[in-house]
Design a protein around this motif. Structure first.
Motif, PDB file in Angstrom:
ATOM      1  N   ALA A  69     -39.010  33.918   1.712  1.00  0.00           N
ATOM      2  CA  ALA A  69     -38.396  32.929   2.603  1.00  0.00           C
ATOM      3  C   ALA A  69     -36.933  33.278   2.874  1.00  0.00           C
ATOM      4  CB  ALA A  69     -38.499  31.531   1.988  1.00  0.00           C
ATOM      5  N   ARG A  70     -36.215  33.734   1.838  1.00  0.00           N
ATOM      6  CA  ARG A  70     -34.814  34.140   2.027  1.00  0.00           C
ATOM      7  C   ARG A  70     -34.705  35.329   2.973  1.00  0.00           C
ATOM      8  NH1 ARG A  70     -33.996  33.266  -4.072  1.00  0.00           N
ATOM      9  NH2 ARG A  70     -32.877  31.289  -4.166  1.00  0.00           N
ATOM     10  N   LEU A  71     -35.677  36.251   2.855  1.00  0.00           N
ATOM     11  CA  LEU A  71     -35.674  37.421   3.741  1.00  0.00           C
ATOM     12  C   LEU A  71     -35.859  37.014   5.191  1.00  0.00           C
ATOM     13  CD1 LEU A  71     -37.738  40.157   1.934  1.00  0.00           C
ATOM     14  CD2 LEU A  71     -35.398  40.313   2.770  1.00  0.00           C
ATOM     15  N   TRP A  72     -36.806  36.109   5.436  1.00  0.00           N
ATOM     16  CA  TRP A  72     -37.043  35.672   6.809  1.00  0.00           C
ATOM     17  C   TRP A  72     -35.848  34.902   7.359  1.00  0.00           C
ATOM     18  CZ3 TRP A  72     -39.970  38.084   9.838  1.00  0.00           C
ATOM     19  CH2 TRP A  72     -41.153  38.663   9.388  1.00  0.00           C
ATOM     20  N   ALA A  73     -35.232  34.091   6.513  1.00  0.00           N
ATOM     21  CA  ALA A  73     -34.046  33.353   6.957  1.00  0.00           C
ATOM     22  C   ALA A  73     -32.943  34.326   7.363  1.00  0.00           C
ATOM     23  CB  ALA A  73     -33.566  32.427   5.848  1.00  0.00           C
ATOM     24  N   LYS A  74     -32.746  35.380   6.560  1.00  0.00           N
ATOM     25  CA  LYS A  74     -31.766  36.414   6.893  1.00  0.00           C
ATOM     26  C   LYS A  74     -32.152  37.133   8.183  1.00  0.00           C
ATOM     27  CE  LYS A  74     -29.934  39.421   3.835  1.00  0.00           C
ATOM     28  NZ  LYS A  74     -28.481  39.265   3.702  1.00  0.00           N
ATOM     29  N   PHE A  75     -33.453  37.399   8.322  1.00  0.00           N
ATOM     30  CA  PHE A  75     -33.942  38.091   9.525  1.00  0.00           C
ATOM     31  C   PHE A  75     -33.642  37.252  10.770  1.00  0.00           C
ATOM     32  CE2 PHE A  75     -37.527  38.845  12.516  1.00  0.00           C
ATOM     33  CZ  PHE A  75     -37.328  40.195  12.768  1.00  0.00           C
ATOM     34  N   PHE A  76     -33.888  35.962  10.690  1.00  0.00           N
ATOM     35  CA  PHE A  76     -33.569  35.087  11.830  1.00  0.00           C
ATOM     36  C   PHE A  76     -32.076  35.113  12.131  1.00  0.00           C
ATOM     37  CE2 PHE A  76     -37.466  32.545  10.493  1.00  0.00           C
ATOM     38  CZ  PHE A  76     -38.235  33.023  11.530  1.00  0.00           C
ATOM     39  N   ASP A  77     -31.278  34.901  11.080  1.00  0.00           N
ATOM     40  CA  ASP A  77     -29.843  34.716  11.302  1.00  0.00           C
ATOM     41  C   ASP A  77     -29.124  36.000  11.672  1.00  0.00           C
ATOM     42  OD1 ASP A  77     -30.357  32.133  10.726  1.00  0.00           O
ATOM     43  OD2 ASP A  77     -28.838  31.917   9.175  1.00  0.00           O
ATOM     44  N   GLU A  78     -29.506  37.107  11.036  1.00  0.00           N
ATOM     45  CA  GLU A  78     -28.748  38.337  11.258  1.00  0.00           C
ATOM     46  C   GLU A  78     -29.314  39.165  12.408  1.00  0.00           C
ATOM     47  OE1 GLU A  78     -28.392  40.259   7.415  1.00  0.00           O
ATOM     48  OE2 GLU A  78     -27.682  38.375   6.545  1.00  0.00           O
ATOM     49  N   LYS A  79     -30.597  39.042  12.661  1.00  0.00           N
ATOM     50  CA  LYS A  79     -31.207  39.855  13.726  1.00  0.00           C
ATOM     51  C   LYS A  79     -31.511  39.006  14.961  1.00  0.00           C
ATOM     52  CE  LYS A  79     -31.811  43.847  11.454  1.00  0.00           C
ATOM     53  NZ  LYS A  79     -31.526  45.191  11.949  1.00  0.00           N
ATOM     54  N   CYS A  80     -32.384  38.012  14.794  1.00  0.00           N
ATOM     55  CA  CYS A  80     -32.901  37.279  15.962  1.00  0.00           C
ATOM     56  C   CYS A  80     -31.825  36.473  16.687  1.00  0.00           C
ATOM     57  CB  CYS A  80     -34.031  36.343  15.552  1.00  0.00           C
ATOM     58  SG  CYS A  80     -35.428  37.206  14.842  1.00  0.00           S
ATOM     59  N   VAL A  81     -31.093  35.636  15.950  1.00  0.00           N
ATOM     60  CA  VAL A  81     -30.150  34.727  16.606  1.00  0.00           C
ATOM     61  C   VAL A  81     -29.134  35.515  17.420  1.00  0.00           C
ATOM     62  CG1 VAL A  81     -28.329  33.017  16.215  1.00  0.00           C
ATOM     63  CG2 VAL A  81     -30.458  32.867  14.934  1.00  0.00           C
ATOM     64  N   HIS A  82     -28.597  36.572  16.824  1.00  0.00           N
ATOM     65  CA  HIS A  82     -27.591  37.396  17.483  1.00  0.00           C
ATOM     66  C   HIS A  82     -28.130  37.978  18.800  1.00  0.00           C
ATOM     67  CE1 HIS A  82     -24.137  40.052  17.740  1.00  0.00           C
ATOM     68  NE2 HIS A  82     -24.973  41.029  18.026  1.00  0.00           N
ATOM     69  N   ALA A  83     -29.276  38.641  18.723  1.00  0.00           N
ATOM     70  CA  ALA A  83     -29.836  39.296  19.914  1.00  0.00           C
ATOM     71  C   ALA A  83     -30.271  38.263  20.956  1.00  0.00           C
ATOM     72  CB  ALA A  83     -31.021  40.178  19.508  1.00  0.00           C
ATOM     73  N   MET A  84     -30.880  37.168  20.499  1.00  0.00           N
ATOM     74  CA  MET A  84     -31.427  36.180  21.438  1.00  0.00           C
ATOM     75  C   MET A  84     -30.324  35.352  22.091  1.00  0.00           C
ATOM     76  SD  MET A  84     -34.916  35.188  19.418  1.00  0.00           S
ATOM     77  CE  MET A  84     -36.055  36.517  19.007  1.00  0.00           C
ATOM     78  N   TRP A  85     -29.225  35.183  21.374  1.00  0.00           N
ATOM     79  CA  TRP A  85     -28.073  34.492  21.962  1.00  0.00           C
ATOM     80  C   TRP A  85     -27.429  35.400  23.012  1.00  0.00           C
ATOM     81  CZ3 TRP A  85     -26.216  29.716  22.158  1.00  0.00           C
ATOM     82  CH2 TRP A  85     -24.862  29.502  22.489  1.00  0.00           C
ATOM     83  N   LYS A  86     -27.220  36.668  22.637  1.00  0.00           N
ATOM     84  CA  LYS A  86     -26.531  37.597  23.542  1.00  0.00           C
ATOM     85  C   LYS A  86     -27.325  37.872  24.818  1.00  0.00           C
ATOM     86  CE  LYS A  86     -23.991  41.214  22.444  1.00  0.00           C
ATOM     87  NZ  LYS A  86     -23.630  42.483  21.754  1.00  0.00           N
ATOM     88  N   VAL A  87     -28.654  37.946  24.696  1.00  0.00           N
ATOM     89  CA  VAL A  87     -29.465  38.286  25.872  1.00  0.00           C
ATOM     90  C   VAL A  87     -29.305  37.211  26.964  1.00  0.00           C
ATOM     91  CG1 VAL A  87     -31.682  37.179  25.229  1.00  0.00           C
ATOM     92  CG2 VAL A  87     -31.715  39.255  26.596  1.00  0.00           C
ATOM     93  N   CYS A  88     -29.045  35.989  26.524  1.00  0.00           N
ATOM     94  CA  CYS A  88     -28.919  34.883  27.479  1.00  0.00           C
ATOM     95  C   CYS A  88     -27.587  34.913  28.222  1.00  0.00           C
ATOM     96  CB  CYS A  88     -29.066  33.544  26.757  1.00  0.00           C
ATOM     97  SG  CYS A  88     -30.705  33.303  26.067  1.00  0.00           S
TER      98      CYS A  88
END
Lengths: 207, 207
Positions: free
Chosen positions: A94-113
């Motif tokens: 669960a900690r790994l997925w939380a890190k994956f969301f915060d460090e990978k997904c949020v950054h890329a998905m915010w920037k793409v917009c």
């Protein structure tokens, strides 16, 4: 009685996840809705010297910053239902997925917009790859939600499903089209859409 | 008996911190020294599908990735001395510093060593600001080391003191000059210097 204050923002997924955890534990708290885009309060800046960001949880005058750190603190401090799995290996996952969301997904998905042209195309590919990782890992599994209780990964992954869903629509993108996460008790979609629409307009006007 | 394997690299501070935690707990483990710059083993790539990086801890065939997640797992799984503080608030503070090192310091301090000209000047300023934050927070306090036992922040902060000390010297930088952290049981300085010198040369030759 312990005093609990949450310096947050109603439109922030990072602030929202702390509210979910506090509510699950039945902790009473005062919510201070910070105007993060215009003027942050002196107390928020004092409490979060390094990042100057919401959320900050203040428990008996002691501040705790960074949403994932706050989620661990809430779980260790108050009795009651936990959003963390009980088993150490599942908790690590669960900690790994939380890190994956915060460090990978949020950054890329915010920037793409907020990007344009070639940069946006590159970011779109990156987001698609990230969503593929999520999909292939989850495919056919009930992982994100064990049994009938909301879990850590649901709470932290909500950005992908809910916030990014609204943002990509406003930005005219079609990176993903199907919501894969539970989204109870989220901020009203129309209010969130209006909020980000205003921000898109402000950014466009300033360019 | 439980089987513990660590896929790491002798020159990586992230891999090194796991070894410290395992040794403190008295956990026996097999160390697989990955050739991270040339050819990573198929098992490492299988275990860390998302990041493809060391360290990966494999406990009874179950892989755990990301050094901070592994440090939590080690503490929750094995009895014995802990590198995490006992009090939830102190633990939150240690987690914050660990995040600060990994997300802010390591990134900026690694990049400043491999950059040139204007970009390097900008990064030097950023690194100086980060070091000022560390200094002002620690000034006059014994925080990083409570009592006589090594702590989480010492273990994760070693990159700043030891690795960055060697790297900045090789890169001809003078961002910081005094070691502020304990550095027992670290990889030999001359071996680490030779390793990074070779990498600097390889990068320079390929430009």
């Amino acid at each position: 009685m312990a005093e609990v204050k949450l310096y947050g923002s109603w439109s922030s997924p990072f602030s929202y996840r702390i509210e979910v955890a506090l509510k699950l534990k039945g902790v009473e708290y005062e919510f201070i809705d910070e105007d993060v885009h215009n003027k942050k309060s002196p107390l928020l800046l004092k409490y979060n010297l390094v990042h100057k960001k919401v959320p900050v949880l203040v428990h008996n005058d002691k501040p705790i910053c960074e949403s994932l750190v706050i989620l661990e603190y809430i779980d260790e401090t108050w009795e009651g239902p936990s959003i963390w799995p009980g088993d150490p290996y599942e908790r690590a996952t669960a900690r790994l997925w939380a890190k994956f969301f915060d460090e990978k997904c949020v950054h890329a998905m915010w920037k793409v917009c907020w990007s344009k042209g070639e940069e946006q195309e590159k970011l779109k590919k990156e987001c698609t790859e990230l969503l593929k990782i999520l999909e292939s890992t989850l495919s056919g599994k009930k992982f994100f939600r064990t049994g009938e209780t909301i879990g850590m990964v649901d709470v932290t992954g909500n950005f992908v499903a809910y916030w990014f869903g609204i943002l990509q629509e406003l930005a005219g993108l079609q990176v993903f089209t199907k919501e894969k996460f539970p989204n109870e008790n989220l901020p009203p979609e129309d209010k969130l859409a209006a909020h980000f629409q205003a921000r898109f307009r402000a950014v466009a006007a300033s360019k």
